[in-house]
Design a protein around this motif. Structure first.
Motif, PDB file in Angstrom:
ATOM      1  N   GLY A  86      35.477  37.108 -24.472  1.00 56.11           N
ATOM      2  CA  GLY A  86      35.106  38.118 -25.452  1.00 56.11           C
ATOM      3  C   GLY A  86      34.071  37.531 -26.395  1.00 56.11           C
ATOM      4  N   LEU A  87      33.926  38.136 -27.559  1.00 51.08           N
ATOM      5  CA  LEU A  87      32.891  37.694 -28.492  1.00 51.08           C
ATOM      6  C   LEU A  87      33.088  36.242 -28.909  1.00 51.08           C
ATOM      7  N   ILE A  88      34.300  35.891 -29.348  1.00 50.56           N
ATOM      8  CA  ILE A  88      34.547  34.508 -29.767  1.00 50.56           C
ATOM      9  C   ILE A  88      34.420  33.567 -28.579  1.00 50.56           C
ATOM     10  N   GLY A  89      34.930  33.982 -27.417  1.00 48.34           N
ATOM     11  CA  GLY A  89      34.867  33.130 -26.232  1.00 48.34           C
ATOM     12  C   GLY A  89      33.445  32.819 -25.812  1.00 48.34           C
ATOM     13  N   LEU A  90      32.572  33.830 -25.795  1.00 50.81           N
ATOM     14  CA  LEU A  90      31.181  33.602 -25.400  1.00 50.81           C
ATOM     15  C   LEU A  90      30.456  32.721 -26.407  1.00 50.81           C
ATOM     16  N   LEU A  91      30.688  32.949 -27.692  1.00 51.83           N
ATOM     17  CA  LEU A  91      30.059  32.107 -28.710  1.00 51.83           C
ATOM     18  C   LEU A  91      30.558  30.669 -28.594  1.00 51.83           C
ATOM     19  N   ASP A 148      36.668  40.626 -16.869  1.00 50.90           N
ATOM     20  CA  ASP A 148      35.617  41.621 -17.080  1.00 50.90           C
ATOM     21  C   ASP A 148      34.328  41.118 -16.465  1.00 50.90           C
ATOM     22  N   GLU A 149      33.820  41.822 -15.442  1.00 51.17           N
ATOM     23  CA  GLU A 149      32.629  41.375 -14.725  1.00 51.17           C
ATOM     24  C   GLU A 149      31.399  41.357 -15.630  1.00 51.17           C
ATOM     25  N   ALA A 150      31.309  42.313 -16.570  1.00 50.57           N
ATOM     26  CA  ALA A 150      30.146  42.340 -17.467  1.00 50.57           C
ATOM     27  C   ALA A 150      30.109  41.075 -18.320  1.00 50.57           C
ATOM     28  N   LYS A 151      31.270  40.627 -18.794  1.00 49.76           N
ATOM     29  CA  LYS A 151      31.333  39.409 -19.605  1.00 49.76           C
ATOM     30  C   LYS A 151      31.036  38.174 -18.747  1.00 49.76           C
ATOM     31  N   GLY A 204      24.329  30.027 -18.208  1.00 49.47           N
ATOM     32  CA  GLY A 204      24.517  28.751 -17.521  1.00 49.47           C
ATOM     33  C   GLY A 204      25.941  28.296 -17.379  1.00 49.47           C
ATOM     34  N   LEU A 205      26.896  29.197 -17.533  1.00 45.57           N
ATOM     35  CA  LEU A 205      28.298  28.832 -17.417  1.00 45.57           C
ATOM     36  C   LEU A 205      28.786  29.026 -15.984  1.00 45.57           C
ATOM     37  N   ILE A 206      29.753  28.227 -15.590  1.00 48.22           N
ATOM     38  CA  ILE A 206      30.491  28.466 -14.360  1.00 48.22           C
ATOM     39  C   ILE A 206      31.553  29.503 -14.684  1.00 48.22           C
ATOM     40  N   THR A 207      31.677  30.531 -13.866  1.00 51.90           N
ATOM     41  CA  THR A 207      32.617  31.604 -14.191  1.00 51.90           C
ATOM     42  C   THR A 207      33.665  31.791 -13.106  1.00 51.90           C
ATOM     43  N   LEU A 208      34.850  32.200 -13.544  1.00 47.74           N
ATOM     44  CA  LEU A 208      35.961  32.496 -12.639  1.00 47.74           C
ATOM     45  C   LEU A 208      36.633  33.780 -13.090  1.00 47.74           C
ATOM     46  N   ASP A 209      36.933  34.635 -12.113  1.00 50.16           N
ATOM     47  CA  ASP A 209      37.677  35.854 -12.383  1.00 50.16           C
ATOM     48  C   ASP A 209      39.088  35.674 -11.834  1.00 50.16           C
ATOM     49  N   GLY A 226      31.784  46.256 -23.539  1.00 48.88           N
ATOM     50  CA  GLY A 226      30.954  45.757 -24.622  1.00 48.88           C
ATOM     51  C   GLY A 226      31.535  44.532 -25.273  1.00 48.88           C
ATOM     52  N   ILE A 227      30.681  43.853 -26.028  1.00 54.21           N
ATOM     53  CA  ILE A 227      31.082  42.606 -26.681  1.00 54.21           C
ATOM     54  C   ILE A 227      31.196  42.786 -28.183  1.00 54.21           C
ATOM     55  N   ALA A 228      30.096  43.223 -28.803  1.00 49.65           N
ATOM     56  CA  ALA A 228      30.076  43.335 -30.266  1.00 49.65           C
ATOM     57  C   ALA A 228      29.341  44.592 -30.695  1.00 49.65           C
ATOM     58  N   SER A 229      29.938  45.315 -31.620  1.00 48.74           N
ATOM     59  CA  SER A 229      29.291  46.470 -32.221  1.00 48.74           C
ATOM     60  C   SER A 229      28.902  46.121 -33.651  1.00 48.74           C
ATOM     61  N   VAL A 230      27.676  46.489 -34.018  1.00 54.32           N
ATOM     62  CA  VAL A 230      27.182  46.216 -35.365  1.00 54.32           C
ATOM     63  C   VAL A 230      27.034  47.543 -36.096  1.00 54.32           C
ATOM     64  N   MET A 231      27.535  47.602 -37.332  1.00 55.30           N
ATOM     65  CA  MET A 231      27.357  48.789 -38.161  1.00 55.30           C
ATOM     66  C   MET A 231      26.268  48.520 -39.196  1.00 55.30           C
ATOM     67  N   CYS A 232      25.337  49.461 -39.301  1.00 54.78           N
ATOM     68  CA  CYS A 232      24.251  49.330 -40.277  1.00 54.78           C
ATOM     69  C   CYS A 232      24.502  50.284 -41.443  1.00 54.78           C
TER      70      CYS A 232
END
Length: 725
Positions: free
Chosen positions: A176-181, A199-202, A210-215, A361-367
């Protein structure tokens, strides 16, 4: 201004109109440009709110245990009322905020009006944030990028605990957001990173970095896959940023780790650890605490005392700065993580789908809009108030106000015009719930409002005396929650202000108004009891509260003897019909402090009575909280937890029992009736004589002096030239 809140009872997300917060010492007032919705964290809150009561209980077994203990000590009805009150308190949402400084509080010299800053402020048009939770945004970093500062610091802190070295293989469970960061920061640290997610999108986003990924859903065994990638050595470290209710994620992390590997938990998972899995590999396991050192430390966050850099290199604020520096240098690219940018007013586009299984989705920003209301008062209902109608204004909107005072005032038929709280949100929520017409973040407006006759003060203890004096000087009557003051010079100031103003001062010593206390007074001789010496023992099984609570801070809360034991000084004064002349206090421990919460006070009264107050915080919560024993003229009264009174040696009385009643409602009924009668100060009609309020306050302060000096302390007798108008 507007702020986003969530109803814990229903899970509903609402945009509430609240007063603009007032900047205070050590704080920064910020107009928000952007705030980040952490879809994972906020989804958990929404799902918890939408769950039924049984499901909520299953998610919080520790809270269930506390409820069961409270039922044992206080009974079923008070406990259920407390539980539902807690669920009825909406939560402010959000903790990733970027905006412009509008004002800085006293003591801040390194930020200027107009600076662009990131903070852990909530989703609101205006936020007021302590200095150590605010970081300056470098030029070249956009608002959309800077809004990732706080959540990036969460990942960074977990890495600092992991202590990775160049070339190590680290598994990140949950992208998720924290995981990707976190994965990106590990890659910048020279680590080989394996990311796990369903989640395939993530996973695709991770592969692009450049990460190795596993589902785990598409392979037979993620543990075997990690072992295969590491040539059967195992991962050097595992960071769990996912959330799950089972223990499986921790078990998998242990099995895929190398011998003496490290596991850091960031998310929320089951923690029934398998000893064998950890024992055989000598694994280390640690839970990461939010943004870093300083988190939840009141001295650091609220009082603004930084940790010295040579001794604590990375605090939460320095972690904020590091994330911003990485973004500014281009090393940390957060733009691809933005799923959508939504106007603040259209928050429902995010929150109406946040808990759905197909939500991507990962992160939504409110303006936020550039224009915002700076009004410190919000009018919720239209109402008119006549002069001398006993109209009430409440300063403070904390748990005690919500749980006890407001219901008591409403039961007493009080007319309440306004509620004030520092941030404005809690005041607004309570005002809306109880039909109060105004909420404000500026208590000065309430004190100076000509419609308001009585100011009710329920703030932190160090502000009681100051606000009492201000209200008296403005010509208001005052009800102040105990303690009246926490320093001797404050007592002097209150006496001077009351004598000049000639206004009523009342302290929340409610226990003398309990029907059980009133019955005791009657049985002991009523007004004649002051001529009869007696022995009284009051024991409070107070229960422990955390050592870092503001209540234990001598400068803020004053300690529990000043803040709570004063109840029993007043109650013994009421029953004996006399005033304290000297006090001796002893506290547990070889070197007890003034804020000790396990102590005994011995009181001498003018009429020869002796009072003993045992205030203990080291007893079982299953045992009743309060017990009063009175010995007089070969008669004995025992009051158990303000729900059962037993008499021994009385001709026409043996016992009295019913639901617990500590006198809050009766106190307010008498107070409001007296205000409306227009006879606030006639001789003999004070609810509690001002001289007794001062004597009780002096007694508790003298008790602390007694502890310091290890001797009896005389309590000075003060005669008032204007106790009555």
């Amino acid at each position: 201004m507007k702020q986003l809140i969530q109803n814990l009872k229903t899970g509903e997300t609402l945009l509430e109109e609240v007063p603009a917060p007032q900047v205070r010492r050590g704080q920064v007032l910020i107009q928000t440009h952007r705030s980040l919705v952490s879809l994972g964290t906020e989804r958990m809150l929404v799902e918890f709110g939408k769950a039924n009561l049984i499901a909520k209980a299953r998610q919080q077994p520790d809270k269930v245990k506390q409820v069961l203990e409270k039922i044992q000590s206080d009974g079923l009805r008070p406990t259920l009322e407390a539980v539902f009150r807690k669920l009825d308190q909406p939560l402010p949402l959000g903790y990733c905020n970027v905006g412009t400084v509008l004002a800085v509080g006293e003591g801040i010299t390194d930020l200027q009006i107009g600076d662009r800053v990131a903070s852990n402020g909530p989703h609101a048009e205006l936020v007021c944030v302590p200095r150590n939770l605010v970081a300056h945004v470098p030029d070249g970093v956009s608002d959309d990028e800077a809004v990732f500062t706080v959540i990036g610091a969460i990942g960074l802190q977990s890495i600092r605990l992991l202590l990775p070295t160049l070339g190590e293989t680290i598994v990140v469970v949950g992208l998720g957001l924290i995981g990707l960061l976190t994965a990106e920061l590990l890659r910048l640290n020279g680590c080989r990173v394996i990311g796990l997610d369903v989640d395939e999108a993530k996973l695709e986003l991770a592969r692009q970095r450049g990460l190795i990924t596993l589902d785990p859903a598409s392979i037979t065994d993620p543990v075997k896959a990690v072992l295969s990638i590491t040539n059967n050595v195992g991962a050097d470290g595992v960071l769990i940023t996912a959330s799950a209710r089972t223990d499986e994620l921790v078990s998998q992390a242990a099995r895929m780790s190398r011998k003496r590997g490290r596991i850091i938990l960031v998310g929320v998972v089951g923690l029934n650890l398998n000893r064998t899995e950890f024992y055989e590999k000598e694994l280390s396991f640690q839970v990461s605490c939010s943004y870093g050192p300083g988190r939840y430390d009141e001295v650091y966050e609220q009082q603004g005392h930084d940790y010295p850099l040579p001794f604590v290199r990375w605090t939460e604020n320095r972690n904020f700065q590091t994330i911003l520096q990485l973004i500014a240098s281009g090393q940390l690219n957060v733009k691809p993580l933005i799923t959508e940018v939504v106007p603040f007013a259209d928050y429902h586009k995010i929150y109406c789908t946040i808990g759905q299984a197909n939500r991507s989705g990962i992160a939504s920003v409110m303006c936020y809009s550039e224009s915002v209301s700076l009004n410190s008062t919000v009018k919720l209902y239209e109402a008119k108030y006549g002069p001398n109608a006993g109209t009430v204004g409440i300063i403070g909107a904390g748990n005690f106000t919500a749980a006890i005072l407001l219901p008591a005032l409403k039961s007493a038929g009080a007319t309440i015009k306004a509620i004030a709280s520092a941030g404005g949100l809690s005041a607004t929520l309570l005002a809306r719930k109880y039909g109060v017409s105004e909420s404000t973040s500026d208590y000065g407006q309430l004190i100076n409002d000509p419609d308001i006759d009585l100011c009710v003060i329920t703030t932190r203890h160090n502000s009681h005396a100051r606000m009492t004096v201000q209200a008296l000087r403005a010509g208001k009557h005052v009800f102040v929650e105990k303690p009246l003051a926490i320093h001797n010079d404050e007592v002097t100031q209150i006496i001077e202000a009351q004598q000049l103003a000639g206004r009523l001062v009342m302290v929340g010593f409610n226990r003398r108004f309990s029907p059980y206390s009133q019955k005791m007074k009657s049985l002991l001789g009523g007004d004649l009891s002051g001529q009869i010496p007696m022995n009284i023992i009051a024991t409070m099984n107070a229960g422990a509260i955390p050592a870092n609570s503001w209540v234990h801070d001598r400068a803020v809360g004053g300690g529990r003897i000043l803040g709570e034991a004063c109840h029993f000084v007043d109650l013994i004064t009421f029953l004996t019909g006399s005033r304290v002349i000297s006090v001796c206090m002893n506290a547990m421990g070889t070197q007890p402090s003034e804020t000790s919460d396990s102590a005994s006070l011995l009181l001498r009264y003018e009429n020869g009575s002796i009072g003993v107050i045992n205030y203990f915080a080291n007893g079982s919560k299953a045992y009743a909280k309060e017990r009063i024993e009175v010995y007089s003229q070969e008669r004995t009264l025992i009051l158990d937890n303000f729900s059962k009174l037993t008499g021994f040696g009385f001709k026409n009385f043996s016992s009295m029992s019913g639901r617990q009643d500590k006198g809050h409602v009766e106190q307010m009924k008498r107070l409001i009736l007296q205000l409306r009668s227009g006879k606030v100060n006639p001789t003999g009609e004070q609810l509690i004589p001002f001289s007794e309020l001062i004597n009780t306050t002096q007694t508790t302060l003298a008790a602390l002096q007694s502890l310091r000096e290890k001797r009896w302390i005389d309590v000075s007798r003060i005669e008032f030239f204007q106790e009555h108008e």
